[in-house]
Scaffold this active site. Structure first.
Site, short mmCIF file in Angstrom:
data_model
loop_
_atom_site.label_atom_id
_atom_site.label_comp_id
_atom_site.label_asym_id
_atom_site.label_seq_id
_atom_site.Cartn_x
_atom_site.Cartn_y
_atom_site.Cartn_z
N THR A 21 0.85 -1.19 0.00
CA THR A 21 0.00 0.00 0.00
C THR A 21 0.88 1.24 0.00
OG1 THR A 21 -1.95 0.99 1.05
CG2 THR A 21 -0.28 0.11 2.53
N ASN A 22 0.32 2.39 0.32
CA ASN A 22 1.10 3.64 0.38
C ASN A 22 0.56 4.51 1.52
OD1 ASN A 22 -1.05 5.46 -0.68
ND2 ASN A 22 -0.86 4.08 -2.44
N ARG A 23 1.09 5.72 1.65
CA ARG A 23 0.82 6.54 2.84
C ARG A 23 -0.45 7.38 2.72
NH1 ARG A 23 5.40 10.06 2.97
NH2 ARG A 23 4.17 11.11 4.56
N SER A 24 -1.24 7.22 1.69
CA SER A 24 -2.46 8.05 1.57
C SER A 24 -3.43 7.75 2.72
CB SER A 24 -3.15 7.77 0.24
OG SER A 24 -4.41 8.42 0.22
N ALA A 88 -4.57 7.53 -4.27
CA ALA A 88 -3.19 7.10 -4.55
C ALA A 88 -3.26 5.61 -4.89
CB ALA A 88 -2.31 7.35 -3.34
#
Ligand code: PMT
Length: 211
Positions: A21-24, A88
């Site tokens: 995943t990512n930091r959104s 994102a």
């Protein structure tokens, strides 16, 4: 107007307990949904996992993966007057999902990733969407020129660029600073709370609606 908004990260499973995943956080996209609903627009929010509160009175479509978000956008975008892509989305996902938890047998582990569908890039070309199209650009360098390239490539009416190399704005922050990149012009919006910026974004999107 009927406005579709994508928000949050996507989660790309690796095995039953792990994902990429990512930091959104979803803060930017949910603030836009909130501002659009407050301005009496009909809002459809398609969101990856987020802890943000879902605004009252909107259609909320939760998704996990980029492929799920792609299909949800494909289902709803045809009815929309405007679409704003603040999510994102993971550009890649694991080539296969292990059925059982991956064991730590070796010293190194190589993951094979495959490309996810480009949802924003499909709006005009695959979904034949004709309404107002607004993308975001999360950049760490050459912010304006990279955003302008995205605007052209994905046939957007507006790309909203933010510098995600900065800790004080962008991902998982309450504030942001925006560069609005239009086909002919560029406009800077100074650092402010994401809710304040969301109202400006909705005004700008409304201005793009053919009279
Ligand atoms: O959620 P927050 O913590 O509040 O953070 C806000 C934010 C930084 C996530 C947001 O402001 C932002 O920049 N969103 C876009 C993030 C991104 O993925 O940018 P990108 O430059 O990689 O993608 C360009 C555009 O294509 C975006 O509109 C994105 O939603 C879209 N995209 C990208 C890849 C893909 N496979 N499908 C897409 O639709």
């Amino acid at each position: 107007m009927k406005i579709l908004i994508t928000a949050g990260p996507t989660r790309e499973p690796l095995d039953p307990v792990r994902y990429l995943t990512n930091r959104s956080s979803g803060k930017m996209g949910y603030a836009i949904a909130d501002a659009a609903a407050a301005a009496n627009h009909h809002v459809t929010l398609i969101s990856g996992p987020s802890n943000e509160e879902v605004p009252d009175g909107i259609d909320y479509i939760p998704v996990e993966t980029a492929e799920e978000m792609y299909h949800a956008v494909q289902n709803y975008i045809g009815k929309m007057d405007a679409a704003i892509f603040a999510a994102a989305v993971s550009d890649y996902r694991p080539a296969s999902i292990a059925e059982q938890k991956i064991k730590k047998t070796e010293d190194t582990l190589t993951l094979e990733l495959v490309k996810n569908p480009d949802i924003l890039g499909s709006a005009r070309s695959k979904f034949s969407y004709q309404g107002v199209l607004v993308g975001f650009a999360a950049e760490t360098e050459n912010v304006e020129s990279n955003a302008r390239a995205k605007l052209m490539r994905k046939q957007c009416d507006l790309v909203i660029a933010n510098d995600v190399s900065r800790k004080d704005i962008g991902f998982d922050s309450n504030e942001n600073e925006l560069l609005l990149v239009y086909p002919q012009t560029t406009e800077s919006i100074p650092k402010a709370d994401k809710h304040h910026l969301a109202h400006i974004i909705i005004e700008k999107v409304t201005d793009l609606q053919p009279k």
